[in-house]
Design a protein around this motif. Structure first.
Motif, PDB file in Angstrom:
ATOM      1  N   GLY A 244       0.805  -1.222   0.000  1.00  0.00           N
ATOM      2  CA  GLY A 244       0.000   0.000   0.000  1.00  0.00           C
ATOM      3  C   GLY A 244       0.832   1.264   0.000  1.00  0.00           C
ATOM      4  N   CYS A 245       2.094   1.165  -0.463  1.00  0.00           N
ATOM      5  CA  CYS A 245       2.971   2.340  -0.407  1.00  0.00           C
ATOM      6  C   CYS A 245       2.548   3.421  -1.404  1.00  0.00           C
ATOM      7  CB  CYS A 245       4.422   1.950  -0.647  1.00  0.00           C
ATOM      8  SG  CYS A 245       4.771   1.488  -2.375  1.00  0.00           S
ATOM      9  N   GLY A 246       1.844   3.015  -2.463  1.00  0.00           N
ATOM     10  CA  GLY A 246       1.326   3.994  -3.424  1.00  0.00           C
ATOM     11  C   GLY A 246       2.329   4.433  -4.475  1.00  0.00           C
ATOM     12  N   ALA A 247       3.545   3.880  -4.463  1.00  0.00           N
ATOM     13  CA  ALA A 247       4.569   4.276  -5.441  1.00  0.00           C
ATOM     14  C   ALA A 247       4.065   4.046  -6.868  1.00  0.00           C
ATOM     15  CB  ALA A 247       5.857   3.493  -5.195  1.00  0.00           C
ATOM     16  N   CYS A 248       3.321   2.972  -7.065  1.00  0.00           N
ATOM     17  CA  CYS A 248       2.823   2.606  -8.394  1.00  0.00           C
ATOM     18  C   CYS A 248       1.952   3.694  -9.011  1.00  0.00           C
ATOM     19  CB  CYS A 248       2.027   1.309  -8.316  1.00  0.00           C
ATOM     20  SG  CYS A 248       0.709   1.377  -7.076  1.00  0.00           S
ATOM     21  N   ALA A 269      -4.785   5.414 -14.092  1.00  0.00           N
ATOM     22  CA  ALA A 269      -5.375   4.115 -14.398  1.00  0.00           C
ATOM     23  C   ALA A 269      -5.136   3.160 -13.226  1.00  0.00           C
ATOM     24  CB  ALA A 269      -4.776   3.543 -15.669  1.00  0.00           C
ATOM     25  N   ILE A 270      -4.038   3.378 -12.505  1.00  0.00           N
ATOM     26  CA  ILE A 270      -3.828   2.652 -11.247  1.00  0.00           C
ATOM     27  C   ILE A 270      -3.980   3.679 -10.132  1.00  0.00           C
ATOM     28  CG2 ILE A 270      -1.283   2.916 -11.336  1.00  0.00           C
ATOM     29  CD1 ILE A 270      -1.189   0.133  -9.925  1.00  0.00           C
ATOM     30  N   TYR A 271      -4.809   3.352  -9.172  1.00  0.00           N
ATOM     31  CA  TYR A 271      -5.113   4.374  -8.158  1.00  0.00           C
ATOM     32  C   TYR A 271      -5.603   3.747  -6.873  1.00  0.00           C
ATOM     33  CZ  TYR A 271     -10.006   3.471  -9.383  1.00  0.00           C
ATOM     34  OH  TYR A 271     -11.219   2.872  -9.597  1.00  0.00           O
ATOM     35  N   ILE A 272      -5.378   4.479  -5.782  1.00  0.00           N
ATOM     36  CA  ILE A 272      -6.013   4.145  -4.507  1.00  0.00           C
ATOM     37  C   ILE A 272      -7.165   5.138  -4.385  1.00  0.00           C
ATOM     38  CG2 ILE A 272      -5.727   4.049  -1.993  1.00  0.00           C
ATOM     39  CD1 ILE A 272      -2.786   3.363  -2.452  1.00  0.00           C
ATOM     40  N   PRO A 273      -8.404   4.643  -4.227  1.00  0.00           N
ATOM     41  CA  PRO A 273      -9.550   5.548  -4.386  1.00  0.00           C
ATOM     42  C   PRO A 273      -9.509   6.791  -3.503  1.00  0.00           C
ATOM     43  CG  PRO A 273     -10.259   3.353  -3.626  1.00  0.00           C
ATOM     44  CD  PRO A 273      -8.823   3.250  -3.990  1.00  0.00           C
ATOM     45  N   PHE A 274      -9.080   6.670  -2.262  1.00  0.00           N
ATOM     46  CA  PHE A 274      -8.948   7.844  -1.394  1.00  0.00           C
ATOM     47  C   PHE A 274      -7.982   7.505  -0.279  1.00  0.00           C
ATOM     48  CE2 PHE A 274     -11.954   6.340   1.926  1.00  0.00           C
ATOM     49  CZ  PHE A 274     -12.669   5.385   1.227  1.00  0.00           C
ATOM     50  N   PRO A 275      -7.431   8.552   0.360  1.00  0.00           N
ATOM     51  CA  PRO A 275      -6.326   8.308   1.296  1.00  0.00           C
ATOM     52  C   PRO A 275      -6.669   7.343   2.436  1.00  0.00           C
ATOM     53  CG  PRO A 275      -6.560  10.671   0.856  1.00  0.00           C
ATOM     54  CD  PRO A 275      -7.715   9.997   0.187  1.00  0.00           C
ATOM     55  N   GLN A 276      -7.935   7.364   2.912  1.00  0.00           N
ATOM     56  CA  GLN A 276      -8.271   6.498   4.053  1.00  0.00           C
ATOM     57  C   GLN A 276      -8.835   5.148   3.594  1.00  0.00           C
ATOM     58  OE1 GLN A 276      -9.646   9.465   3.425  1.00  0.00           O
ATOM     59  NE2 GLN A 276      -8.739  10.863   4.917  1.00  0.00           N
ATOM     60  N   ALA A 277      -8.638   4.786   2.332  1.00  0.00           N
ATOM     61  CA  ALA A 277      -9.242   3.574   1.782  1.00  0.00           C
ATOM     62  C   ALA A 277      -8.870   2.339   2.602  1.00  0.00           C
ATOM     63  CB  ALA A 277      -8.810   3.383   0.340  1.00  0.00           C
ATOM     64  N   VAL A 278      -9.828   1.463   2.759  1.00  0.00           N
ATOM     65  CA  VAL A 278      -9.611   0.161   3.406  1.00  0.00           C
ATOM     66  C   VAL A 278     -10.156  -0.910   2.478  1.00  0.00           C
ATOM     67  CG1 VAL A 278     -10.295  -1.347   5.291  1.00  0.00           C
ATOM     68  CG2 VAL A 278      -9.711   1.040   5.778  1.00  0.00           C
ATOM     69  N   PRO A 279      -9.331  -1.801   1.966  1.00  0.00           N
ATOM     70  CA  PRO A 279      -7.896  -1.897   2.208  1.00  0.00           C
ATOM     71  C   PRO A 279      -7.143  -0.815   1.444  1.00  0.00           C
ATOM     72  CG  PRO A 279      -8.555  -3.507   0.580  1.00  0.00           C
ATOM     73  CD  PRO A 279      -9.811  -2.839   1.042  1.00  0.00           C
ATOM     74  N   HIS A 280      -6.000  -0.446   1.970  1.00  0.00           N
ATOM     75  CA  HIS A 280      -5.193   0.597   1.329  1.00  0.00           C
ATOM     76  C   HIS A 280      -4.344  -0.030   0.235  1.00  0.00           C
ATOM     77  CE1 HIS A 280      -2.449   4.068   1.042  1.00  0.00           C
ATOM     78  NE2 HIS A 280      -3.542   4.721   1.369  1.00  0.00           N
ATOM     79  N   ILE A 281      -5.045  -0.509  -0.770  1.00  0.00           N
ATOM     80  CA  ILE A 281      -4.402  -1.234  -1.870  1.00  0.00           C
ATOM     81  C   ILE A 281      -4.916  -0.652  -3.173  1.00  0.00           C
ATOM     82  CG2 ILE A 281      -4.351  -3.481  -3.058  1.00  0.00           C
ATOM     83  CD1 ILE A 281      -4.359  -4.794  -0.340  1.00  0.00           C
ATOM     84  N   PRO A 282      -4.036  -0.420  -4.143  1.00  0.00           N
ATOM     85  CA  PRO A 282      -4.512   0.186  -5.395  1.00  0.00           C
ATOM     86  C   PRO A 282      -5.299  -0.801  -6.249  1.00  0.00           C
ATOM     87  CG  PRO A 282      -2.164  -0.243  -5.488  1.00  0.00           C
ATOM     88  CD  PRO A 282      -2.591  -0.590  -4.114  1.00  0.00           C
ATOM     89  N   VAL A 283      -5.873  -0.270  -7.298  1.00  0.00           N
ATOM     90  CA  VAL A 283      -6.609  -1.088  -8.244  1.00  0.00           C
ATOM     91  C   VAL A 283      -6.268  -0.542  -9.629  1.00  0.00           C
ATOM     92  CG1 VAL A 283      -8.655   0.379  -8.016  1.00  0.00           C
ATOM     93  CG2 VAL A 283      -8.904  -1.931  -8.889  1.00  0.00           C
ATOM     94  N   ILE A 284      -6.234  -1.421 -10.618  1.00  0.00           N
ATOM     95  CA  ILE A 284      -5.982  -0.944 -11.986  1.00  0.00           C
ATOM     96  C   ILE A 284      -7.299  -0.933 -12.749  1.00  0.00           C
ATOM     97  CG2 ILE A 284      -4.840  -1.480 -14.189  1.00  0.00           C
ATOM     98  CD1 ILE A 284      -2.449  -2.501 -12.599  1.00  0.00           C
ATOM     99  N   ASP A 285      -7.599   0.214 -13.359  1.00  0.00           N
ATOM    100  CA  ASP A 285      -8.806   0.349 -14.173  1.00  0.00           C
ATOM    101  C   ASP A 285      -8.526  -0.292 -15.535  1.00  0.00           C
ATOM    102  OD1 ASP A 285     -10.858   1.125 -15.828  1.00  0.00           O
ATOM    103  OD2 ASP A 285     -10.966   3.175 -15.044  1.00  0.00           O
ATOM    104  N   LYS A 286      -9.036  -1.495 -15.708  1.00  0.00           N
ATOM    105  CA  LYS A 286      -8.699  -2.292 -16.899  1.00  0.00           C
ATOM    106  C   LYS A 286      -9.208  -1.641 -18.185  1.00  0.00           C
ATOM    107  CE  LYS A 286     -10.470  -6.042 -14.753  1.00  0.00           C
ATOM    108  NZ  LYS A 286     -10.334  -5.907 -13.297  1.00  0.00           N
ATOM    109  N   THR A 287     -10.212  -0.754 -18.054  1.00  0.00           N
ATOM    110  CA  THR A 287     -10.785  -0.185 -19.273  1.00  0.00           C
ATOM    111  C   THR A 287      -9.885   0.897 -19.880  1.00  0.00           C
ATOM    112  OG1 THR A 287     -12.007   1.495 -18.028  1.00  0.00           O
ATOM    113  CG2 THR A 287     -13.143  -0.586 -18.450  1.00  0.00           C
ATOM    114  N   ILE A 288      -8.917   1.404 -19.092  1.00  0.00           N
ATOM    115  CA  ILE A 288      -8.075   2.473 -19.654  1.00  0.00           C
ATOM    116  C   ILE A 288      -6.572   2.203 -19.550  1.00  0.00           C
ATOM    117  CG2 ILE A 288      -9.770   4.350 -19.384  1.00  0.00           C
ATOM    118  CD1 ILE A 288      -8.329   5.114 -16.775  1.00  0.00           C
ATOM    119  N   CYS A 289      -6.171   1.154 -18.823  1.00  0.00           N
ATOM    120  CA  CYS A 289      -4.725   0.899 -18.641  1.00  0.00           C
ATOM    121  C   CYS A 289      -4.093   0.494 -19.973  1.00  0.00           C
ATOM    122  CB  CYS A 289      -4.526  -0.201 -17.605  1.00  0.00           C
ATOM    123  SG  CYS A 289      -2.818  -0.775 -17.512  1.00  0.00           S
ATOM    124  N   PRO A 290      -3.088   1.230 -20.451  1.00  0.00           N
ATOM    125  CA  PRO A 290      -2.470   0.904 -21.751  1.00  0.00           C
ATOM    126  C   PRO A 290      -1.767  -0.458 -21.751  1.00  0.00           C
ATOM    127  CG  PRO A 290      -1.338   2.737 -20.695  1.00  0.00           C
ATOM    128  CD  PRO A 290      -2.500   2.411 -19.836  1.00  0.00           C
TER     129      PRO A 290
END
Lengths: 664, 187, 289
Positions: A244-248, A269-290
């Motif tokens: 959950g470091c958010g470097a990505c 396209a890869i994002y953590i929805p908001f700072p207090q998100a639980v789980p604090h894990i990013p997600v990749i939006d498959k519809t726009i990720c190149p």
């Protein structure tokens, strides 16, 4: 055979339209009826005692009660009959209220119909057989669908008992709409401060398993024994490796409007929805990720220090068993942009929705909690302006038949008052106008809250619905009326905030179908009884809480969530559950093995069974059968019968109603 | 005490009769005044549309039928298009004008507007079509505004946009029959 | 060449003859032969439905009946008031058996319930934009116009549903297709004051001044209309508006069909643009060079 008939006055609910005395008198003329009387309230204690006494004194072995719908008191009356040492299935209820007195006006015709209904019940009960319920084990695990404040509260309350809970949330984080709110009425405490700890509690609770970015695929089974397939959508992140470091998220070249901030800013396209998100894990939006679309980029993978990015990850299906299900899928705002051309269909940047205004107010929002005009977002910092005149328009998508939303949002009176206060605190010189129709502030401390917005903060309340909003010289012109003044009024404002109404969550109808629970025309789930069973869905073992049942504020949602949790705990505190004996049965001598029954059964209760000679016949699993009777009606050779509703019993009712009574 | 409304003296039959002619359920109106808010003439009249509807709801017959508002109404249909409760207020205004003429024997609150509409219909009755020049001249004569728009006459004539003779139609008898049958014989 | 029944209405015969002329030219260019409904009568306009509802319905029913008896399956009525009256009468009769029977028995009317009534806007909106585009001969890019719909072209939604009643776009799209530059603005459906221009010109002047001002603020050089009354109130009366409101508007008002005609190479004279009261020729000379 000794049948007793008891006709209820139901105060004057029945007796005003039906001559109950005549009905009772008539019942005595029917075969095997040895006792018949009227009672003012059968459901009351004296009423029940009267029947118990009659059973004892007259040795009655079958009971007909002419009263309200069996949906209301069948269970009560069955308990009463059992207490009088009679098998509880030796009871038949003639619905003289919902099916007769409430829907008719002509007293003599209604009385004839009531007599017919009682006659049918007597004929049927004379063919009743003693039945005994069987028992199944109850799985003590609970599924909670929806991770907003209601789902979170319900999950925590159930888990408090030490029983296992699985919480499924469609979005990448739990928190729901409440996570977007700045401060909440009527106490103006910080929404994040009271919600975030609960979100963390969910994540840390050893009794709760959390599946975010997951949806319900399939539900089978019944109360105590549900089987649920959950689709875990591919985040394209190995959650075990991710820290959950958010470097990505730092180098992603793609931009899309942020869902969490409702388009006021953007996310990668890869994002953590908001700072207090639980789980604090990013997600990749498959519809726009190149990388997903064209196999080009891979920047996030290079940035990730733990090799947690997995572009090849696929959705997984998991199957879980539960004894109870709590549905807490919440709400969405009415899509005002589609519905209100007179407010510009969303083409003015300075006409925004209430939820967008929450994000402008919020310190974690796109402007860091500074209320600035959205039209100035892209301007250099020094040129960004604060609005001086702000107008709030209530009931946009509420109480409006024209747009198919005749109901009240239940919250916009309160949150517009809140906006008046918060706006004044952000911009003390601001002028605040609230265009409203009626002020509905019925909750505890709510009226005082709305008064405070006017008395202490000087919000100007204008009673009138806004007819048109347009732009003139860079400002928004609001055409309205002030009905207290009796005149047309106009206001030039810098910012207009539309208090959008409350709609059910998208996909609520489909979920209701999977769960086999009822919903209304707006997609809100329907409770079993609006007063007495407010959190029970129409299917046993499924409970509803929060705004998925209807528009609701936070205090009510939380109260309902705890209430649903209490109902679940009551259910799973039993090890075993009595199952109704009113299920289908196969006469294997008649079954020809066509298995049409198997095709029509909505509960997968029909199984194939091989006979000794190699022939296949149908068998009903009584634990799964809900007694709907579809198989019974479909069975060509008449091999299937439904206990409590046998062909013989139904036909006797038909005969009773077709017979012309010469005495009437 | 002219401004005291004694609710006992209101006419309970007025709303139902307006509803019957207009085909609208006027109890649906919850007085949000969105009609007034968007009305082009609401700023020019004493009683804007939502008040007219309130007069009907309460059975205040004179107040509704004497209000100049009903004659100023432009039938732009903005109120109807935006009413959250689907009340066709433009249609209700038609009904009120019709009632005002019937009930009050042609005495209306805005005689000029009613006069123009009457002359307009006269022209149709006579010619089958509107004879613009004739109608406007008559209006100026009868309304006492002799020179209204007079500066436009010469340019219009120069541009051949005013006809000096009416283009009557063949079916004048049929038109007369229509006026007779629909009880619109005379204003 | 296809044939289209045509209901000009009273104004198009006199004060808005240029609307009639340009409509004919545009339709001809589209290979459509407009056949005037024989011996049509006035729809009664506001005057009839304002005060004599039944008269209003029956007057329009007469025209619908003529169209039916002539065997047409649609009528085009360029004037929005005629369009509104014809359509209202048709729906009213279709919804009420009693009125229908009365129209049949008392007046010997026959009305095809499927008869389609078009305004010129609805009619043109149904034509493929590529067809409109293909006929363009003159570049109108320099001409910045505001499309003004007024009331009855898009309201009420129960009667008219080919466009959004609050933010209509069909006229904008047609103008764009023929090459004009269309400015976005917010007064597309505000009322011009209609017949109050005769009976209470003060109110009408104020309403029209607002429309002219909004168009000017939006950067339009001209306003495009498809209604004779809107045209009269904004063009014929613009001088009066200026006098009453102490303003100095000088904004040409075109009919939609005139702009299409211009783009398709008809001369301003053919389109009778010189019949406007507000000088429209100077603007055209400036932008069409």
């Amino acid at each position: 055979m000794k049948i007793g008939v008891f006709i209820c006055y139901c105060g004057n609910n029945i007796s005003a339209t039906v001559d109950v005395e005549q009905v009772a008198k008539f019942a005595l003329t029917l075969p095997d009826v040895v006792h018949s009387e009227t009672i003012h309230h059968v459901c009351s204690e004296p009423g029940q005692n009267t029947i118990k006494q009659a059973i004892k004194n007259k040795g009655l072995d079958r009971i007909v009660i002419g009263a309200c719908s069996p949906r209301i008191h069948e269970a009560t009356f069955q308990r009463m009959v059992s207490a009088a040492r009679l098998n509880k299935y030796m009871l038949e209820i003639a619905n003289l209220r919902e099916h007769c007195s409430w829907i008719h006006e002509d007293r003599s015709l209604a009385t004839i119909k009531a007599i017919d209904l009682v006659n049918m019940a007597v004929c049927k009960v004379s063919r009743h057989k003693v039945l005994y319920p069987s028992q199944v084990e109850i799985n003590p695990r609970t599924l909670v669908i929806g991770g907003g404040i209601a789902g979170i509260q319900a999950a925590l309350d159930v888990a408090e008992s030490g029983n296992e809970v699985v919480l499924v949330e469609r979005e990448p984080s739990i928190g729901g709409n409440m996570a977007r709110l700045d401060k909440v009425f009527p106490t103006l405490d910080c929404s994040g401060c009271i919600l975030a700890p609960k979100m963390v509690d969910v994540a840390n609770n050893k009794h709760i398993s959390l599946h975010t970015y997951s949806e319900i695929e399939k539900v089978t089974g019944f109360v105590g024994n549900f089987k649920v397939t959950i689709r875990k959508k591919a985040r394209l992140i190995d959650t075990a490796k991710c820290t959950g470091c958010g470097a990505c998220t730092l180098k992603c070249p793609i931009k899309a409007p942020s869902e969490f901030n409702l388009g006021l800013d953007s996310r990668g396209a890869i994002y953590i929805p908001f700072p207090q998100a639980v789980p604090h894990i990013p997600v990749i939006d498959k519809t726009i990720c190149p990388m997903v679309l064209k196999g080009k980029c891979g920047l996030c993978q290079k940035m990730c220090p733990t090799q947690a990015i997995d572009y090849k990850q696929e959705d997984t299906l998991i199957e879980e068993s539960f004894g109870a299900i709590i549905v807490a899928t919440g709400y969405e705002l009415v899509d005002w942009k589609k519905l209100y051309g007179e407010y510009g269909h969303g083409r003015y940047p300075n006409v925004i929705s209430s939820m967008q205004y929450e994000r402008l107010l919020s310190a974690s929002g796109p402007t860091g909690g500074h209320v600035i005009l959205p039209s100035d977002f892209k301007k250099p910092h020094a040129e960004q302006r604060e609005p001086k005149i702000i107008a709030f328009v209530a009931c946009v998508g509420s109480r409006d038949e024209k747009v198919g939303r005749p109901y009240c949002s239940g919250v916009c009176c309160m949150y517009t008052a809140k906006y008046a206060m918060l706006t004044k605190e952000h911009i003390p010189a601001a002028e605040v106008y609230i265009f409203y129709m009626d002020l509905r502030a019925a909750g505890k401390s709510y009226e005082e809250f709305v008064r405070r917005a006017q008395e202490k903060y000087g919000a100007r309340y204008i009673r009138g619905r806004v007819s048109k909003i347009y732009e003139r010289n860079g400002r928004m012109v609001i055409m309205s009326a002030d009905t207290l003044l009796g005149k047309q009024v106009q206001l030039e404002a810098d910012l207009v905030v539309l208090a959008a109404g409350v709609a059910s969550s998208s996909g609520a109808n489909q979920l209701a179908q999977k769960l086999n629970i009822s919903h209304d025309q707006y997609g809100f789930f329907i409770e079993s009884h609006p007063k007495l069973r407010p959190v029970e869905a129409s299917t046993a073992g499924i409970f509803i809480c929060g705004a998925c049942q209807g528009p609701k504020d936070i205090p009510l949602s939380v109260a309902q969530a705890s209430s649903a949790a209490a109902k679940v705990l009551g259910l799973i505190s039993h090890e075993k559950l009595e199952t109704s004996p009113l299920v289908a049965e196969v006469n294997i001598n008649r079954c020809i093995g066509c298995f049409r029954c198997l095709e029509v059964c909505p509960f997968t209760a029909i199984e194939k069974q091989e006979m000794r000679g190699g022939a296949w016949v149908a068998r009903v699993n009584p634990a799964l059968c809900q007694g709907c009777g579809l198989c019974n009606a479909t069975c060509l050779p008449g091999a299937i019968s439904l206990n409590g509703f046998t062909d013989d019993q139904i036909l006797s009712e038909v005969e009773a109603i077709c017979l012309v009574n010469p005495e009437l | 005490m002219d401004n005291l409304v004694c609710l006992n003296n209101t006419d309970p039959k007025f709303r139902p009769s307006v509803e019957k002619i207009s085909g609208q359920n006027l109890n649906k109106c919850y007085q949000c005044a969105k009609c007034t808010a968007g009305c082009p003439i609401a700023g020019s009249v004493d009683f804007p549309p939502h008040k007219i509807l309130r007069f009907i709801q309460l059975g205040l017959v004179k107040e509704a039928l004497n209000a100049p508002t009903i004659w100023y109404c432009l039938s732009c249909i903005t109120c109807t298009a935006r009413c959250p409760n689907g009340v066709d207020l433009a249609k209700v205004m038609d009904t009120l004008r019709e009632l005002a003429l019937d009930v009050q024997g042609g005495k209306t609150a805005k005689p000029r507007i009613a006069l123009f509409e009457e002359l307009f219909l006269d022209s149709i009755r006579k010619h089958g079509r509107l004879y613009e020049m004739g109608t406007l001249l008559q209006y100026n004569l009868l309304s006492g505004r002799l020179f209204q728009d007079s500066e436009l006459v010469m340019p219009l004539i120069n541009k051949a946009k005013l006809e000096f003779r009416s283009k009557g139609i063949q079916g004048k008898k049929e038109i007369a029959h229509i006026f007779r049958k629909t009880n619109a014989e005379e204003g | 060449m296809s044939v289209q029944a045509y209901f000009p209405g009273c104004s198009l015969e006199s004060s808005s003859r240029e609307f009639d002329k340009s409509t004919h030219l545009v339709c001809k260019a589209l290979d459509i032969d407009l056949k005037e409904l024989p011996d049509w009568s006035c729809c009664g306009a506001h005057a009839a439905h304002h005060t004599r509802h039944n008269l209003s319905t029956i007057l329009s029913a007469r025209n619908l009946s003529i169209a039916t008896k002539e065997g047409y399956d649609s009528i085009m009525a360029p004037c929005p008031a005629c369009y509104n009256r014809l359509k209202s009468a048709q729906i009213e009769l279709a919804e009420c058996d009693k009125k229908q029977a009365a129209a049949r028995e008392d007046f010997n009317f026959q009305i095809n319930p499927d008869l389609r009534v078009f305004s010129i806007l609805e009619f043109l909106a149904g034509i493929d934009k590529a067809v409109l585009q293909a006929k363009v001969k003159k570049n109108l890019k320099e001409l910045k116009v505001a499309a003004y719909y007024g009331c009855l072209l898009v309201r009420p939604p129960k009667l008219v549903n080919f466009d959004d009643p609050e933010s209509p776009v069909t006229m904008d799209e047609i103008l764009t297709a023929v090459g004009a530059t269309v400015v976005p603005w917010d007064y597309k459906v505000q009322c011009c004051g209609a017949s109050l221009s005769v009976s209470d010109p003060d109110i009408q002047a104020k309403l029209c001044a607002d429309i002219l001002e909004m168009a000017k603020l939006a950067g339009a050089q001209a306003i495009v209309v498809a209604c004779p009354l809107c045209h009269a109130n904004l063009d014929l009366k613009q001088g009066q508006i200026n006098r009453r409101m102490s303003t100095h508007y000088d904004i040409p008002i075109f009919y939609l069909t005139q702009i299409i005609g211009l783009a398709w190479g008809f001369s301003p004279q053919e389109l009778e643009i010189d019949k406007h009261m507000v000088d429209s020729m100077s603007l055209l000379t400036a932008v069409l060079k």
